[in-house]
Design an enzyme around this catalytic site. Sequence first.
Site, PDB file in Angstrom:
ATOM      1  N   CYS A 156       0.982  -1.269   0.142  1.00 46.23           N
ATOM      2  CA  CYS A 156      -0.114  -0.057   0.013  1.00 46.23           C
ATOM      3  C   CYS A 156       0.958   1.199  -0.103  1.00 46.23           C
ATOM      4  N   CYS A 161      -1.535   1.691  -2.834  1.00 47.03           N
ATOM      5  CA  CYS A 161      -2.696   2.841  -2.856  1.00 47.03           C
ATOM      6  C   CYS A 161      -2.125   4.120  -2.755  1.00 47.03           C
ATOM      7  N   LYS A 164      -0.241   5.357  -6.045  1.00 44.84           N
ATOM      8  CA  LYS A 164      -1.262   5.410  -7.202  1.00 44.84           C
ATOM      9  C   LYS A 164      -2.272   6.646  -6.982  1.00 44.84           C
ATOM     10  N   TYR A 297      -8.607  -3.635 -11.457  1.00 44.21           N
ATOM     11  CA  TYR A 297      -8.282  -2.327 -10.658  1.00 44.21           C
ATOM     12  C   TYR A 297      -6.839  -1.770 -11.196  1.00 44.21           C
ATOM     13  N   GLU A 301      -6.423   1.659 -13.215  1.00 40.94           N
ATOM     14  CA  GLU A 301      -6.078   2.773 -12.615  1.00 40.94           C
ATOM     15  C   GLU A 301      -4.945   3.473 -13.180  1.00 40.94           C
ATOM     16  N   HIS A 566     -27.237  20.160  -0.292  1.00 40.43           N
ATOM     17  CA  HIS A 566     -27.352  20.575  -1.809  1.00 40.43           C
ATOM     18  C   HIS A 566     -26.324  21.896  -1.825  1.00 40.43           C
ATOM     19  N   GLU A 571     -25.986  13.659  -2.969  1.00 43.35           N
ATOM     20  CA  GLU A 571     -27.270  13.848  -2.328  1.00 43.35           C
ATOM     21  C   GLU A 571     -28.185  12.847  -3.253  1.00 43.35           C
TER      22      GLU A 571
HETATM   23  P1  FAD Z   1       1.538  -6.106   1.986  1.00 42.65           P
HETATM   24  O1  FAD Z   1       1.278  -4.733   2.111  1.00 42.65           O
HETATM   25  O2  FAD Z   1       1.729  -6.685   0.489  1.00 42.65           O
HETATM   26  O3  FAD Z   1       2.776  -6.336   3.033  1.00 42.65           O
HETATM   27  C1  FAD Z   1       3.339  -7.604   2.820  1.00 42.65           C
HETATM   28  C2  FAD Z   1       4.824  -7.381   3.328  1.00 42.65           C
HETATM   29  O4  FAD Z   1       5.559  -8.544   3.473  1.00 42.65           O
HETATM   30  C3  FAD Z   1       5.678  -6.746   2.125  1.00 42.65           C
HETATM   31  O5  FAD Z   1       6.483  -5.835   2.726  1.00 42.65           O
HETATM   32  C4  FAD Z   1       6.593  -7.898   1.666  1.00 42.65           C
HETATM   33  O6  FAD Z   1       7.747  -7.539   1.135  1.00 42.65           O
HETATM   34  C5  FAD Z   1       7.098  -8.638   3.029  1.00 42.65           C
HETATM   35  N1  FAD Z   1       7.218 -10.015   2.822  1.00 42.65           N
HETATM   36  C6  FAD Z   1       6.847 -11.065   1.934  1.00 42.65           C
HETATM   37  N2  FAD Z   1       7.388 -11.964   2.131  1.00 42.65           N
HETATM   38  C7  FAD Z   1       8.034 -12.071   3.496  1.00 42.65           C
HETATM   39  C8  FAD Z   1       8.818 -12.924   4.245  1.00 42.65           C
HETATM   40  N3  FAD Z   1       8.954 -14.161   3.804  1.00 42.65           N
HETATM   41  N4  FAD Z   1       9.684 -12.463   5.068  1.00 42.65           N
HETATM   42  C9  FAD Z   1       9.722 -10.905   5.370  1.00 42.65           C
HETATM   43  N5  FAD Z   1       8.800 -10.254   4.605  1.00 42.65           N
HETATM   44  C10 FAD Z   1       8.126 -10.769   3.759  1.00 42.65           C
HETATM   45  N6  FAD Z   1      -5.990  -1.322  -1.536  1.00 42.65           N
HETATM   46  C11 FAD Z   1      -6.959  -0.489  -1.129  1.00 42.65           C
HETATM   47  O7  FAD Z   1      -7.503  -0.429  -0.067  1.00 42.65           O
HETATM   48  N7  FAD Z   1      -7.146   0.775  -1.720  1.00 42.65           N
HETATM   49  C12 FAD Z   1      -6.309   0.946  -2.984  1.00 42.65           C
HETATM   50  O8  FAD Z   1      -6.514   2.080  -3.509  1.00 42.65           O
HETATM   51  C13 FAD Z   1      -5.426   0.153  -3.273  1.00 42.65           C
HETATM   52  N8  FAD Z   1      -4.610   0.441  -4.500  1.00 42.65           N
HETATM   53  C14 FAD Z   1      -3.609  -0.556  -4.829  1.00 42.65           C
HETATM   54  C15 FAD Z   1      -3.064  -0.380  -6.018  1.00 42.65           C
HETATM   55  C16 FAD Z   1      -1.979  -1.194  -6.289  1.00 42.65           C
HETATM   56  C17 FAD Z   1      -1.092  -0.713  -7.538  1.00 42.65           C
HETATM   57  C18 FAD Z   1      -1.727  -2.461  -5.837  1.00 42.65           C
HETATM   58  C19 FAD Z   1      -0.677  -3.321  -6.244  1.00 42.65           C
HETATM   59  C20 FAD Z   1      -2.641  -2.692  -4.608  1.00 42.65           C
HETATM   60  C21 FAD Z   1      -3.483  -1.887  -3.889  1.00 42.65           C
HETATM   61  N9  FAD Z   1      -4.194  -2.143  -3.091  1.00 42.65           N
HETATM   62  C22 FAD Z   1      -5.249  -1.083  -2.582  1.00 42.65           C
HETATM   63  C23 FAD Z   1      -4.225  -3.333  -2.070  1.00 42.65           C
HETATM   64  C24 FAD Z   1      -3.217  -3.092  -1.112  1.00 42.65           C
HETATM   65  O9  FAD Z   1      -2.186  -2.550  -1.174  1.00 42.65           O
HETATM   66  C25 FAD Z   1      -3.221  -4.465  -0.273  1.00 42.65           C
HETATM   67  O10 FAD Z   1      -4.446  -4.958  -0.113  1.00 42.65           O
HETATM   68  C26 FAD Z   1      -2.440  -4.362   1.111  1.00 42.65           C
HETATM   69  O11 FAD Z   1      -1.389  -3.700   0.825  1.00 42.65           O
HETATM   70  C27 FAD Z   1      -2.289  -5.630   1.714  1.00 42.65           C
HETATM   71  O12 FAD Z   1      -1.683  -5.712   2.941  1.00 42.65           O
HETATM   72  P2  FAD Z   1      -0.931  -6.930   3.562  1.00 42.65           P
HETATM   73  O13 FAD Z   1      -0.368  -6.515   4.731  1.00 42.65           O
HETATM   74  O14 FAD Z   1      -1.769  -8.087   3.412  1.00 42.65           O
HETATM   75  O15 FAD Z   1       0.502  -7.184   2.543  1.00 42.65           O
HETATM   76  P1  NDP Z   2      -7.030  -8.939 -10.567  1.00 42.97           P
HETATM   77  O1  NDP Z   2      -6.751 -10.315 -10.433  1.00 42.97           O
HETATM   78  O2  NDP Z   2      -8.244  -8.327 -10.057  1.00 42.97           O
HETATM   79  O3  NDP Z   2      -7.123  -8.790 -12.126  1.00 42.97           O
HETATM   80  C1  NDP Z   2      -6.189  -9.269 -13.032  1.00 42.97           C
HETATM   81  C2  NDP Z   2      -6.485  -8.948 -14.481  1.00 42.97           C
HETATM   82  O4  NDP Z   2      -5.540  -9.351 -15.301  1.00 42.97           O
HETATM   83  C3  NDP Z   2      -7.770  -9.297 -15.227  1.00 42.97           C
HETATM   84  O5  NDP Z   2      -8.352  -8.176 -16.033  1.00 42.97           O
HETATM   85  C4  NDP Z   2      -7.417 -10.387 -16.022  1.00 42.97           C
HETATM   86  O6  NDP Z   2      -8.296 -11.011 -16.974  1.00 42.97           O
HETATM   87  C5  NDP Z   2      -6.265 -10.304 -16.612  1.00 42.97           C
HETATM   88  N1  NDP Z   2      -5.270 -11.083 -16.665  1.00 42.97           N
HETATM   89  C6  NDP Z   2      -5.030 -12.205 -15.923  1.00 42.97           C
HETATM   90  N2  NDP Z   2      -4.130 -13.002 -16.493  1.00 42.97           N
HETATM   91  C7  NDP Z   2      -3.844 -12.625 -17.754  1.00 42.97           C
HETATM   92  C8  NDP Z   2      -3.035 -12.913 -18.988  1.00 42.97           C
HETATM   93  N3  NDP Z   2      -2.204 -14.049 -18.839  1.00 42.97           N
HETATM   94  N4  NDP Z   2      -2.921 -12.344 -19.951  1.00 42.97           N
HETATM   95  C9  NDP Z   2      -3.931 -11.261 -20.082  1.00 42.97           C
HETATM   96  N5  NDP Z   2      -4.642 -10.747 -19.009  1.00 42.97           N
HETATM   97  C10 NDP Z   2      -4.778 -11.436 -17.989  1.00 42.97           C
HETATM   98  O7  NDP Z   2      -5.634  -8.261 -10.266  1.00 42.97           O
HETATM   99  P2  NDP Z   2      -5.264  -6.515 -10.041  1.00 42.97           P
HETATM  100  O8  NDP Z   2      -3.748  -6.890 -10.005  1.00 42.97           O
HETATM  101  O9  NDP Z   2      -5.792  -5.698 -10.982  1.00 42.97           O
HETATM  102  O10 NDP Z   2      -5.763  -6.408  -8.594  1.00 42.97           O
HETATM  103  C11 NDP Z   2      -5.200  -7.343  -7.403  1.00 42.97           C
HETATM  104  C12 NDP Z   2      -5.945  -6.744  -6.354  1.00 42.97           C
HETATM  105  O11 NDP Z   2      -5.450  -5.484  -5.636  1.00 42.97           O
HETATM  106  C13 NDP Z   2      -7.510  -6.385  -6.543  1.00 42.97           C
HETATM  107  O12 NDP Z   2      -8.157  -7.378  -6.333  1.00 42.97           O
HETATM  108  C14 NDP Z   2      -7.726  -5.451  -5.367  1.00 42.97           C
HETATM  109  O13 NDP Z   2      -8.446  -5.941  -4.270  1.00 42.97           O
HETATM  110  C15 NDP Z   2      -6.324  -4.868  -4.854  1.00 42.97           C
HETATM  111  N6  NDP Z   2      -6.229  -3.333  -5.625  1.00 42.97           N
HETATM  112  C16 NDP Z   2      -7.129  -2.451  -4.906  1.00 42.97           C
HETATM  113  C17 NDP Z   2      -7.196  -1.128  -5.392  1.00 42.97           C
HETATM  114  C18 NDP Z   2      -8.293  -0.139  -4.857  1.00 42.97           C
HETATM  115  O14 NDP Z   2      -8.556  -0.395  -4.093  1.00 42.97           O
HETATM  116  N7  NDP Z   2      -8.469   0.775  -5.594  1.00 42.97           N
HETATM  117  C19 NDP Z   2      -6.576  -0.825  -6.733  1.00 42.97           C
HETATM  118  C20 NDP Z   2      -5.506  -1.749  -7.156  1.00 42.97           C
HETATM  119  C21 NDP Z   2      -5.513  -3.170  -6.502  1.00 42.97           C
HETATM  120  P3  NDP Z   2      -9.607 -11.745 -16.812  1.00 42.97           P
HETATM  121  O15 NDP Z   2     -10.698 -11.182 -16.213  1.00 42.97           O
HETATM  122  O16 NDP Z   2      -9.737 -12.274 -18.168  1.00 42.97           O
HETATM  123  O17 NDP Z   2      -9.262 -12.709 -15.868  1.00 42.97           O
END
Ligand code: FAD
Ligand code: NDP
Length: 591
Positions: A156, A161, A164, A297, A301, A566, A571
Site C-alpha cells: 500500500c 494505494c 497510485k 483495478y 487505475e 445541496h 445527495e
Molecule cells: P503487503 O502490504 O503486501 O505487505 C506484505 C509485506 O511482507 C511486504 O513488505 C513484503 O515484502 C513482506 N514479505 C513477504 N514475504 C516475506 C517474508 N517471507 N519475510 C519477510 N517479509 C516478507 N488497496 C486499497 O485498499 N486501496 C487502494 O487504493 C489500493 N490500491 C492498490 C494499488 C496497487 C497498484 C496495488 C498493487 C494494490 C493496491 N491495493 C489497494 C491493495 C493493498 O495494497 C493491499 O491489499 C495491502 O497492501 C495488503 O496488505 P498486506 O499487509 O496483506 O500485505
Molecule cells: P486482478 O486479479 O483483479 O485482475 C487481473 C486482470 O488481469 C484481469 O483483468 C485478468 O483478466 C487479467 N489477466 C490475468 N491473466 C492474464 C493474462 N495471462 N493475459 C492477459 N490478461 C490477464 O488483479 P489486479 O492486479 O488488478 O488487482 C489485485 C488486487 O489488488 C485487487 O483484487 C484489489 O483488491 C487490489 N487493488 C485495489 C485497488 C483499490 O482499492 N482501488 C487498486 C488496485 C488493486 P480476466 O478477467 O480475463 O481474468
Amino acid sequence: PVPTGPALKFVEEFITNNSIAIFSKSWCPWCSKAKEVFNSHGLKYGVIELDLDENGANIQQALKYISGQKTVPNIYINNRHIGGYSELYPIFETGVLDDVCSGGQIDFEYDLVIIGGGSGGLAAAREASGFGKKVALCDFVVPSPLGTKWGLGGTCVNVGCIPKKLMHRASQIRNDMSDALDFGWEFNKEGVAHNWEKMVTQVQSYIKSLNFGYRKMLMENNVKYFNAFGSFVDKHTLKLKTDTTESIISARNFIIATGGRPKYPDIPGAKQFCITSDDLFSMKHRPGKVLVVGASYVALECAGFLNGLGYDTSVMVRSILLRGFDQQMAEKIEEHMISCGVKFIKNTVPTSFKKNDKTGAITTLGETNGKKTFSGAFDTILLAVGREACTAKLNLEGIGVKIHPTSKRIIVDEKERTSVPTIFAIGDVADEKPELTPVAIQAGKLLAMRLYNMSTQLMDYKNVPTSVFTPCEYGCVGFTEAEAITKHGEAKIDVYHQEFAYLEGVITEKAPKSYAKLIVLKEEKDELVIGAHIFCPNAGEIIQGFALGIRMGAKKKDFDDLVGIHPTVAEVFTTLTITKSSGKSAGATGC
Ligand code: FAD
Ligand code: NDP
C-alpha cells in the site's frame, strides 16, 4: 489459617487424579464457558460443582489456600494452576491448549512474531504490543525482476494505494487546469507541461517519510524489527535471513502477513522487458507510449493516470473489464476512459515481447483465440495481470500450514487461524479475502484483540466498500446487480437509478455523465438496500459514508428520509425514484 480436615486432602487428590481439574459453580457463566472450551477440544475433565457439594464451602477454602485464588472457575491442568477463565482464554485463543495439556513448551523468546511489515502486519504488531506482549516483526522486500525495492510499509505504502492515489491526483490536475479556462482563469495552456521525474521524486520522498514513520512506530511500541526474510523451521521457530546473515527466533504465535506480488505471464520477454506496478511508481524516466496488459483495478487505475498525464496509453483486455464488479458500472468506466483517449485492445492476450536495442521500443505480439491479431511497438509495457500470494518460500508445507491448491493463498478459518492452531494469516495472503488495505488492517487489529484482550469480535468481510480510482471514480458497497439476481432471484430485487450531471462539471462540457444506483430487496419492509454504486468524481469519499448505512441495515426509505446536502453529488442517493423495472428513463434531469 491453614485449613484442616479432609477438604485439603480432597482438593490435592482431585487435582492429582484429574489431568484437567475444574472447580466450578453450577450457575457461574464463566465456569460454563471454561467447560465449553475443553468440550470443543474434545478434552476430558473432572469437575466439582462447589455450590452443589455439601462440603463445597470447605473445599473452596482449601482451594484458596492451595492456589491463592478465591473465585471460580479455578482450573488446574497437569497439576499446574492455570487460574480462571481469563487465564484459560488466551491459552486456547493462542492455540496452545493442546500443548499445555500434553505438557509441551508454551513459553518462547517472543509471544508473537509477525512476518510481513505491510498494512496487516504493522496493525497487528501495534495492537499486540499495546497489550504488553513481547512482539517482533520481520519484513523483507525481494527486488522485482528489474531490481526495484523499497522500505518498510508493504504494498500500500510503497507500490500501491499511496503512490497510485497521488499519481491519480496528478493526472486530475490536468483536467482541473483545462476546466480552469472555462471558469475564467487565464493562462497560456501551451506552456503547461508535466514533469514525470519531479512527480516521482515528490511521491518517493513522501513514501520515504512513511517508511521512517513505521520504523519509529515499531520502536515506540517496543516491537523488535528485523529487516530480514522469514521462513519457518518448525511451528515455533523462524529463520531470519538477510543478504549477509542468518539467525533464528522462536515464538508462541506467528501471524503471516506477507501479502502478494505481481504475476508475470509465462511468455517470452515478460520478465526482461516489462514492468509491473512494483516498478512504475519509482520509474526514473518518462513512460512514453504505454501498453497496459490486464483489465482490473491495477490496470485501469494505472492506465487512467498515465493517459491523464499525457502518455499515449492502450489497455490489452483478455475478456471483460473489472471482473467481479458490477458490469454496468464497468461499461461506464470504459466509455469514459475511451472519451479521455485511452485505447482498448479487446479479447486479446500478449504472446511475446521483444525489445529493439537501437530504438528501445518493445514490440508486442498478441492473439485472439489462438490467431495472431495484434502487433504494436511501445516504450513501456505495464503488466497488471493479477497478483500471487507470497507463500512459496515460507516452508509452509514443511510445518503443516495448508494453502489453497490454485490460489496458493493460506486457508484460514473465521478467526484467521491456519491449519496449525498457533499460526494465523491476514491480509492479501489469506485465501478468499478482499485484497484491500483497510481489510488487512482491521483483520490484524481484531486478531490481536482476540488473542490478547479477550475480544470475541470476528472480522466482518461482508459489505466492504471499495473504490476504483479511474479518471472518473467508481465507488461501491454490497451486491452487484448480477450477484443480487443470483442470490435472490430477479423478481425479488429492484434497482433505483439516476444519471446526472454533477454541478462542478456543467460549465466545462467535457465532464462525464455521473450515475448512481441502489439495489434493493423488494420483499423486505421499506426495501432493504443491499448494494450501492456510484460513478462520479470522488466516488470513494461518497461511498465510504453510505457504506455505514448499508452495514447498519438501511432501507430505501431511510435513504429517502435522509435530507440531502445541496448542491452535492452525494445527495443523489436521497432522491432516487426511478426503478429499472418501471422502464422509465434514468436520464439526467434538472437541479
Ligand atoms: P503487503 O502490504 O503486501 O505487505 C506484505 C509485506 O511482507 C511486504 O513488505 C513484503 O515484502 C513482506 N514479505 C513477504 N514475504 C516475506 C517474508 N517471507 N519475510 C519477510 N517479509 C516478507 N488497496 C486499497 O485498499 N486501496 C487502494 O487504493 C489500493 N490500491 C492498490 C494499488 C496497487 C497498484 C496495488 C498493487 C494494490 C493496491 N491495493 C489497494 C491493495 C493493498 O495494497 C493491499 O491489499 C495491502 O497492501 C495488503 O496488505 P498486506 O499487509 O496483506 O500485505
Ligand atoms: P486482478 O486479479 O483483479 O485482475 C487481473 C486482470 O488481469 C484481469 O483483468 C485478468 O483478466 C487479467 N489477466 C490475468 N491473466 C492474464 C493474462 N495471462 N493475459 C492477459 N490478461 C490477464 O488483479 P489486479 O492486479 O488488478 O488487482 C489485485 C488486487 O489488488 C485487487 O483484487 C484489489 O483488491 C487490489 N487493488 C485495489 C485497488 C483499490 O482499492 N482501488 C487498486 C488496485 C488493486 P480476466 O478477467 O480475463 O481474468
